[in-house]
Design an enzyme around this catalytic site. Sequence first.
Site, short mmCIF file in Angstrom:
data_model
loop_
_atom_site.label_atom_id
_atom_site.label_comp_id
_atom_site.label_asym_id
_atom_site.label_seq_id
_atom_site.Cartn_x
_atom_site.Cartn_y
_atom_site.Cartn_z
N HIS A 31 -7.16 68.93 44.12
CA HIS A 31 -7.22 68.09 42.91
C HIS A 31 -6.65 68.90 41.72
O HIS A 31 -5.80 68.42 40.99
CB HIS A 31 -8.67 67.70 42.67
CG HIS A 31 -8.95 66.99 41.39
ND1 HIS A 31 -8.53 65.70 41.15
CD2 HIS A 31 -9.61 67.38 40.26
CE1 HIS A 31 -8.94 65.33 39.93
NE2 HIS A 31 -9.59 66.34 39.38
N ASP A 51 -14.52 67.09 41.77
CA ASP A 51 -13.59 65.98 42.02
C ASP A 51 -12.79 66.19 43.30
O ASP A 51 -11.66 65.71 43.43
CB ASP A 51 -12.59 65.83 40.85
CG ASP A 51 -13.24 65.27 39.60
OD1 ASP A 51 -14.43 64.91 39.65
OD2 ASP A 51 -12.55 65.20 38.56
N HIS A 95 -10.81 70.28 34.09
CA HIS A 95 -10.57 68.99 33.43
C HIS A 95 -11.62 68.74 32.34
O HIS A 95 -12.79 69.10 32.48
CB HIS A 95 -10.56 67.84 34.45
CG HIS A 95 -9.27 67.76 35.21
ND1 HIS A 95 -9.16 67.12 36.42
CD2 HIS A 95 -8.03 68.23 34.91
CE1 HIS A 95 -7.90 67.21 36.85
NE2 HIS A 95 -7.21 67.88 35.95
N ASP A 120 -13.37 66.33 31.28
CA ASP A 120 -14.65 65.69 31.56
C ASP A 120 -15.56 66.54 32.45
O ASP A 120 -16.56 66.06 32.98
CB ASP A 120 -14.44 64.28 32.16
CG ASP A 120 -13.60 64.31 33.44
OD1 ASP A 120 -12.78 65.21 33.61
OD2 ASP A 120 -13.79 63.40 34.27
N HIS A 121 -15.21 67.82 32.60
CA HIS A 121 -16.06 68.76 33.34
C HIS A 121 -16.42 69.99 32.50
O HIS A 121 -17.36 70.70 32.84
CB HIS A 121 -15.37 69.19 34.65
CG HIS A 121 -15.13 68.04 35.56
ND1 HIS A 121 -15.93 67.78 36.66
CD2 HIS A 121 -14.25 67.02 35.51
CE1 HIS A 121 -15.52 66.66 37.24
NE2 HIS A 121 -14.49 66.19 36.56
N HIS A 146 -18.24 61.87 40.04
CA HIS A 146 -17.96 60.53 39.52
C HIS A 146 -18.61 59.46 40.39
O HIS A 146 -18.72 59.63 41.61
CB HIS A 146 -16.45 60.24 39.48
CG HIS A 146 -15.72 61.01 38.44
ND1 HIS A 146 -15.60 60.59 37.13
CD2 HIS A 146 -15.05 62.19 38.51
CE1 HIS A 146 -14.90 61.47 36.44
NE2 HIS A 146 -14.54 62.46 37.25
N HIS A 152 -14.08 72.78 37.78
CA HIS A 152 -12.66 72.88 37.44
C HIS A 152 -12.46 72.57 35.96
O HIS A 152 -13.41 72.22 35.27
CB HIS A 152 -11.79 72.00 38.35
CG HIS A 152 -12.00 70.53 38.20
ND1 HIS A 152 -13.19 69.89 38.47
CD2 HIS A 152 -11.16 69.54 37.79
CE1 HIS A 152 -13.07 68.59 38.26
NE2 HIS A 152 -11.84 68.35 37.83
ZN LIG Z 1 -10.83 66.40 37.63
#
Ligand SMILES: [Zn+2]
Length: 270
Positions: A126, A144, A67, A69-70, A183, A65
């Site tokens: 999410h 996530d 975000h 941090d991805h 995570h 996805h």
């Molecule tokens: Zn995320």
Amino acid sequence: MDNAASMTPSTPFDVVQIPVWTDNYAYLLCPRDGTAAVVDSPEAEPILEVLSQGGLQLTHIFNTHHHFDHIGANQELIAAFPDVVVCGGRYDAEHQRIPGQTRILEDGETFEWGGDRCTVREVPAHTLGHIAYCWDSNRAFVGDTLFFGGCGRLFEGTAAMMDRALYEVLGRLDNSTLLYCAHEYTEANLRFARTVDPHNAELLALSEEVASLRARGKPTVPSRLEQEWAINPFLRCDSPTIRQALNCDTSSPRHEVLGALRTLKDGFRG
Ligand SMILES: [Zn+2]
């Protein structure tokens, strides 16, 4: 508890777990033929370091996805490997939120890579563009959506969408499936789980095991789906104990219980 180091030579590719920052994981998939793919790309440096150490050519980025941090390292990885195929879902492609995306993966689509076959599943909740990579070797990269002992926050989707993602999609995978989430949230997730499911013996035993692993700086991820059914409150929304803890009666639809659980977890500071 299994982890990446336990992969046997019979699996089509090895999974190298790369911890990034405080709690992110990127995963390098290595079929032992000099190529590699990465699932999510928080930061380039640790990924490039593992690639360089192994003399590996990155062929694919599998983003779950959009975000930061991805996908944060996509551009740097593309600069280092200009032919890399950048994969993501349709929604994120249409909203142009995965940098450098070259391939749109559709729900239910299968593709071959690294001697294995992957089935792509859309799991919006999410975020609305979230996808999961489910391999025939019973390994699923779930980003996530599902965490060990928990689930992702509902930033864009609804509790009903998360209910579908957990019970109708990921929950239908083989019970032996290893779940690679993005995570290391397990310890906090289990702390919350104990507040709504305090007499669950398996949960209590796992909590001790997880505390011991974390005290030694070891990862707790991946988990197995069968274990999630036993300890993850978001997969136990039919449990009378959990319903009672949330003041939900037995006739409440499951997604309402899940929504109440998610709201409670959002405010949990235990
Ligand atoms: Zn995320």
